[in-house]
Write a protein that holds these residues in place. Structure first.
Motif, PDB file in Angstrom:
ATOM      1  N   ARG A 151      16.657  -2.825 -22.177  1.00 44.20           N
ATOM      2  CA  ARG A 151      17.624  -2.212 -23.197  1.00 44.20           C
ATOM      3  C   ARG A 151      18.412  -1.176 -22.294  1.00 44.20           C
ATOM      4  NH1 ARG A 151      13.808  -1.454 -28.146  1.00 44.20           N
ATOM      5  NH2 ARG A 151      15.668  -0.030 -29.049  1.00 44.20           N
ATOM      6  N   THR A 152      17.900  -0.645 -21.360  1.00 41.12           N
ATOM      7  CA  THR A 152      18.952   0.486 -20.635  1.00 41.12           C
ATOM      8  C   THR A 152      19.053   0.111 -19.226  1.00 41.12           C
ATOM      9  OG1 THR A 152      16.704   1.302 -19.629  1.00 41.12           O
ATOM     10  CG2 THR A 152      17.286   1.961 -21.797  1.00 41.12           C
ATOM     11  N   GLY A 153      18.374  -0.988 -18.575  1.00 43.50           N
ATOM     12  CA  GLY A 153      18.938  -1.322 -17.141  1.00 43.50           C
ATOM     13  C   GLY A 153      18.244  -0.430 -16.223  1.00 43.50           C
ATOM     14  N   ILE A 154      17.470   0.468 -16.367  1.00 43.45           N
ATOM     15  CA  ILE A 154      16.821   1.404 -15.393  1.00 43.45           C
ATOM     16  C   ILE A 154      15.626   0.732 -14.826  1.00 43.45           C
ATOM     17  CG2 ILE A 154      14.931   2.487 -16.878  1.00 43.45           C
ATOM     18  CD1 ILE A 154      16.126   5.071 -15.669  1.00 43.45           C
ATOM     19  N   PRO A 155      15.542   0.765 -13.515  1.00 46.11           N
ATOM     20  CA  PRO A 155      14.448   0.050 -12.842  1.00 46.11           C
ATOM     21  C   PRO A 155      13.079   0.801 -13.362  1.00 46.11           C
ATOM     22  CG  PRO A 155      16.040   0.673 -11.478  1.00 46.11           C
ATOM     23  CD  PRO A 155      16.450   1.183 -12.530  1.00 46.11           C
ATOM     24  N   VAL A 156      12.000  -0.137 -13.743  1.00 41.84           N
ATOM     25  CA  VAL A 156      10.642   0.536 -14.150  1.00 41.84           C
ATOM     26  C   VAL A 156       9.629   0.137 -13.091  1.00 41.84           C
ATOM     27  CG1 VAL A 156       8.913   0.172 -15.623  1.00 41.84           C
ATOM     28  CG2 VAL A 156      11.345   0.359 -16.430  1.00 41.84           C
ATOM     29  N   ALA A 157       8.791   0.985 -12.764  1.00 41.30           N
ATOM     30  CA  ALA A 157       7.719   0.824 -11.852  1.00 41.30           C
ATOM     31  C   ALA A 157       6.364   1.122 -12.532  1.00 41.30           C
ATOM     32  CB  ALA A 157       7.904   1.648 -10.629  1.00 41.30           C
ATOM     33  N   ALA A 158       5.385   0.349 -12.031  1.00 37.64           N
ATOM     34  CA  ALA A 158       3.964   0.597 -12.816  1.00 37.64           C
ATOM     35  C   ALA A 158       3.080  -0.080 -11.570  1.00 37.64           C
ATOM     36  CB  ALA A 158       3.726  -0.094 -14.065  1.00 37.64           C
ATOM     37  N   GLY A 159       1.825  -0.077 -11.892  1.00 36.29           N
ATOM     38  CA  GLY A 159       0.779  -0.699 -11.140  1.00 36.29           C
ATOM     39  C   GLY A 159      -0.291   0.193 -10.510  1.00 36.29           C
ATOM     40  N   GLN A 160      -0.135   1.406 -10.302  1.00 39.03           N
ATOM     41  CA  GLN A 160      -1.105   2.309  -9.761  1.00 39.03           C
ATOM     42  C   GLN A 160      -2.441   2.096 -10.075  1.00 39.03           C
ATOM     43  OE1 GLN A 160       1.100   5.800 -10.830  1.00 39.03           O
ATOM     44  NE2 GLN A 160      -1.234   6.756 -11.572  1.00 39.03           N
ATOM     45  N   HIS A 173       4.120   2.301  -3.272  1.00 39.12           N
ATOM     46  CA  HIS A 173       2.615   2.759  -2.985  1.00 39.12           C
ATOM     47  C   HIS A 173       2.394   4.065  -3.756  1.00 39.12           C
ATOM     48  CE1 HIS A 173      -1.345   3.360  -1.311  1.00 39.12           C
ATOM     49  NE2 HIS A 173      -1.515   2.088  -1.021  1.00 39.12           N
ATOM     50  N   HIS A 174       1.479   3.748  -4.451  1.00 42.77           N
ATOM     51  CA  HIS A 174       1.108   5.063  -5.240  1.00 42.77           C
ATOM     52  C   HIS A 174       0.397   6.063  -4.288  1.00 42.77           C
ATOM     53  CE1 HIS A 174      -2.406   7.196  -7.392  1.00 42.77           C
ATOM     54  NE2 HIS A 174      -1.381   7.685  -8.150  1.00 42.77           N
ATOM     55  N   GLU A 175       0.875   7.150  -4.040  1.00 42.84           N
ATOM     56  CA  GLU A 175       0.442   8.473  -3.213  1.00 42.84           C
ATOM     57  C   GLU A 175      -0.068   7.832  -1.999  1.00 42.84           C
ATOM     58  OE1 GLU A 175      -2.592  10.258  -5.924  1.00 42.84           O
ATOM     59  OE2 GLU A 175      -1.184  10.679  -7.388  1.00 42.84           O
ATOM     60  N   GLU A 176      -1.301   8.549  -1.324  1.00 39.74           N
ATOM     61  CA  GLU A 176      -1.796   8.033  -0.184  1.00 39.74           C
ATOM     62  C   GLU A 176      -0.972   7.675   1.114  1.00 39.74           C
ATOM     63  OE1 GLU A 176      -5.702   7.569   0.006  1.00 39.74           O
ATOM     64  OE2 GLU A 176      -4.993   9.210  -1.364  1.00 39.74           O
ATOM     65  N   PRO A 177      -0.163   8.798   1.356  1.00 39.36           N
ATOM     66  CA  PRO A 177       0.806   8.308   2.547  1.00 39.36           C
ATOM     67  C   PRO A 177       0.358   7.923   3.850  1.00 39.36           C
ATOM     68  CG  PRO A 177       0.599  10.770   2.000  1.00 39.36           C
ATOM     69  CD  PRO A 177      -0.009  10.218   0.985  1.00 39.36           C
ATOM     70  N   GLN A 178      -1.092   8.189   4.152  1.00 34.90           N
ATOM     71  CA  GLN A 178      -1.648   7.731   5.245  1.00 34.90           C
ATOM     72  C   GLN A 178      -1.686   6.198   5.345  1.00 34.90           C
ATOM     73  OE1 GLN A 178      -3.126   8.786   2.881  1.00 34.90           O
ATOM     74  NE2 GLN A 178      -5.005   7.716   2.670  1.00 34.90           N
ATOM     75  N   LEU A 179      -1.623   5.733   4.215  1.00 37.87           N
ATOM     76  CA  LEU A 179      -1.678   3.969   3.993  1.00 37.87           C
ATOM     77  C   LEU A 179      -0.257   3.520   3.797  1.00 37.87           C
ATOM     78  CD1 LEU A 179      -4.437   3.639   1.356  1.00 37.87           C
ATOM     79  CD2 LEU A 179      -4.749   3.696   3.848  1.00 37.87           C
ATOM     80  N   ALA A 180       0.608   4.224   2.901  1.00 38.61           N
ATOM     81  CA  ALA A 180       1.843   3.853   2.672  1.00 38.61           C
ATOM     82  C   ALA A 180       2.782   3.819   3.971  1.00 38.61           C
ATOM     83  CB  ALA A 180       2.583   4.668   1.598  1.00 38.61           C
ATOM     84  N   VAL A 181       2.743   4.673   4.799  1.00 42.50           N
ATOM     85  CA  VAL A 181       3.470   4.675   6.032  1.00 42.50           C
ATOM     86  C   VAL A 181       3.138   3.374   7.112  1.00 42.50           C
ATOM     87  CG1 VAL A 181       1.792   5.915   7.606  1.00 42.50           C
ATOM     88  CG2 VAL A 181       4.257   6.195   7.682  1.00 42.50           C
ATOM     89  N   GLN A 182       1.993   2.725   6.698  1.00 45.16           N
ATOM     90  CA  GLN A 182       1.807   1.409   7.360  1.00 45.16           C
ATOM     91  C   GLN A 182       2.300   0.262   6.535  1.00 45.16           C
ATOM     92  OE1 GLN A 182       0.647   1.159  10.514  1.00 45.16           O
ATOM     93  NE2 GLN A 182       0.110   3.152  10.836  1.00 45.16           N
ATOM     94  N   LEU A 183       1.875   0.138   5.348  1.00 39.48           N
ATOM     95  CA  LEU A 183       2.430  -0.846   4.564  1.00 39.48           C
ATOM     96  C   LEU A 183       3.762  -1.108   4.017  1.00 39.48           C
ATOM     97  CD1 LEU A 183      -0.418  -0.305   1.631  1.00 39.48           C
ATOM     98  CD2 LEU A 183      -0.488  -1.968   3.567  1.00 39.48           C
ATOM     99  N   LEU A 184       4.456  -0.088   3.664  1.00 36.24           N
ATOM    100  CA  LEU A 184       5.990  -0.105   3.133  1.00 36.24           C
ATOM    101  C   LEU A 184       6.814  -0.402   4.075  1.00 36.24           C
ATOM    102  CD1 LEU A 184       5.866   2.629   0.301  1.00 36.24           C
ATOM    103  CD2 LEU A 184       5.432   0.199   0.116  1.00 36.24           C
ATOM    104  N   PRO A 185       6.782   0.229   5.614  1.00 31.25           N
ATOM    105  CA  PRO A 185       7.761  -0.385   6.509  1.00 31.25           C
ATOM    106  C   PRO A 185       7.456  -1.532   7.156  1.00 31.25           C
ATOM    107  CG  PRO A 185       6.899   2.048   7.158  1.00 31.25           C
ATOM    108  CD  PRO A 185       5.992   1.364   6.105  1.00 31.25           C
ATOM    109  N   ALA A 186       6.363  -2.221   6.663  1.00 27.77           N
ATOM    110  CA  ALA A 186       5.948  -3.303   7.188  1.00 27.77           C
ATOM    111  C   ALA A 186       6.718  -4.914   6.442  1.00 27.77           C
ATOM    112  CB  ALA A 186       4.519  -3.759   7.239  1.00 27.77           C
ATOM    113  N   HIS A 187       7.116  -4.206   5.378  1.00 29.84           N
ATOM    114  CA  HIS A 187       7.742  -5.246   4.600  1.00 29.84           C
ATOM    115  C   HIS A 187       9.214  -4.898   3.851  1.00 29.84           C
ATOM    116  CE1 HIS A 187       3.561  -5.570   3.847  1.00 29.84           C
ATOM    117  NE2 HIS A 187       3.656  -6.718   3.573  1.00 29.84           N
ATOM    118  N   ALA A 188       9.992  -6.248   4.173  1.00 31.86           N
ATOM    119  CA  ALA A 188      11.406  -5.789   4.030  1.00 31.86           C
ATOM    120  C   ALA A 188      11.718  -5.423   2.379  1.00 31.86           C
ATOM    121  CB  ALA A 188      12.244  -7.331   3.833  1.00 31.86           C
ATOM    122  N   HIS A 189      10.749  -5.629   1.512  1.00 32.71           N
ATOM    123  CA  HIS A 189      11.201  -5.344   0.246  1.00 32.71           C
ATOM    124  C   HIS A 189      10.309  -4.038  -0.278  1.00 32.71           C
ATOM    125  CE1 HIS A 189       7.550  -7.672   0.026  1.00 32.71           C
ATOM    126  NE2 HIS A 189       7.364  -7.407  -1.238  1.00 32.71           N
TER     127      HIS A 189
END
Length: 367
Positions: free
Chosen positions: A240-249, A298-314
């Protein structure tokens, strides 16, 4: 190479300031530190999660049945180790804590594998990039008004931060919209803004916020709707708004991420590897999400996210707290990744690239 022993400590650091979201307050930071030893002398020492209530059971599971399941195994046979630990979950009453225990050991095994091969974990996971955009949290804090928040964000941008993850839902919708407007007007269109309501709003309130917020260029709106019908209501906010929604933590497994996609509730999944069963389970979600055009955070935890998120194109943005909100990150780590021009630079060291301060660990160890 074989696993010979698994050790764990619980660290709890009181916060000097009380930080508030829409429906909660934070007064301490807690994590589990895990060490996995091998017969070739290779050792992993990692930390994961922020379990503040069930940490005794968490440690007992890590050093008890989960450790026994993987002792004698090749630490690089990560999937076999994961399945052996997961097979124990029917016997654990608290399935969420069981998945956190699996996660802690699983992350350590990825660390060992990277160290054994001489490459960062992000390379093992795909190695798409060596950096990712970085956003910093902004909470409701007594004594800090919108002007204070905006001034602080200007300073953080000078330090290399690329955006803000703004807590919303704790005041009137109109007041939260004024906070977003102040950030956008002052920081400019290229400053990332994501908002996190922590399931505070009814569908009507979420729609009231999402329409105007979309016009201010939000990158996403996280957990906008109350828990009881969240999947359907988030879908309504999206459509109804077109805003991207995030969840899953809060999802404890890949099946939770699959459900959010099946119900068309999300554009972005912010599954937490420390909660959902580790890097092994997170990457299963990431693979399914990529096939369906859903992006990964990735929810918080930058010591994990800095490995996981750059590894993936999305992959999207790494989230960091301010120093007072996350003393584990800023004090337990003796070396931190650099921020540069709105991005965080992933470590080049083998494994997770973590160096934990033994004195800090000893000072704040509680179990």
């Amino acid at each position: 190479m074989r696993i010979t022993n698994v050790e764990a400590d619980i660290v709890r650091i009181p916060l000097s300031t009380r930080f508030s979201g829409s429906v909660y307050q934070i007064e301490s930071r807690c994590t589990v530190v895990v060490r996995v030893h091998t017969d070739e002398g290779l050792v992993s020492e990692i930390y994961s999660g922020d379990e503040r209530t069930g940490y005794q059971l968490l440690k007992d599971l890590v050093v008890g049945p989960m450790a026994e399941a993987v002792k004698g195994e090749d630490p690089m046979a990560i999937e076999r180790c994961w399945q052996k630990m997961f097979a124990l979950t029917p016997h654990v009453g608290d399935k969420a804590i069981a998945m956190r225990a699996i996660a802690a050991i699983d992350i350590a095994l990825w660390d060992i594998s990277g160290k054994a091969l001489g490459v960062p974990v992000r390379t093992l996971l795909g190695g798409y990039a060596d950096r990712a955009p970085v956003v910093r949290f902004a909470y409701y804090v007594q004594g800090r008004d919108t002007a204070f928040m905006v001034e602080d964000l200007l300073h953080q941008r000078e330090r290399g931060i690329g955006g803000v993850k703004l807590k919303v839902g704790g005041v009137a919708v109109t007041d939260d919209l004024l906070r977003v407007r102040a950030i956008r007007d002052t920081l400019g269109d290229d400053f990332i803004i994501v908002c996190d309501a922590n399931q505070a709003w009814t569908l009507e309130e979420a729609l009231e916020f999402a329409g105007p917020a979309r016009e201010m260029g939000l990158a996403w709106l996280e957990e906008p709707c109350r828990w009881q019908n969240a999947d359907n209501d988030m879908r309504q906010v999206r459509l109804r708004t077109g805003i991207p929604v995030a969840a899953g933590q809060g999802e404890s497994s890949s099946w939770g991420g699959q459900r959010l996609m099946d119900t068309e509730a999300v554009d972005i999944l912010n599954i937490d590897a420390a909660i959902c069963g580790g890097i092994s389970e997170w990457r299963r979600v990431a693979g399914a999400a990529q096939m369906r055009g859903v992006r990964m955070a990735h929810h918080e935890e930058p010591q994990l996210a800095v490995q996981l998120l750059p590894a993936h194109a999305h992959g999207l943005f790494v989230e960091v707290f301010e120093e007072e909100r996350d003393p584990v990150y800023y004090q337990l780590n003796s070396v931190l990744p650099e921020w540069d021009n709105g991005e965080i630079i992933a470590p080049d060291e083998p494994g997770m690239g973590l160096h934990l301060d033994a004195a800090v660990l000893e000072e704040y160890k509680v179990y």
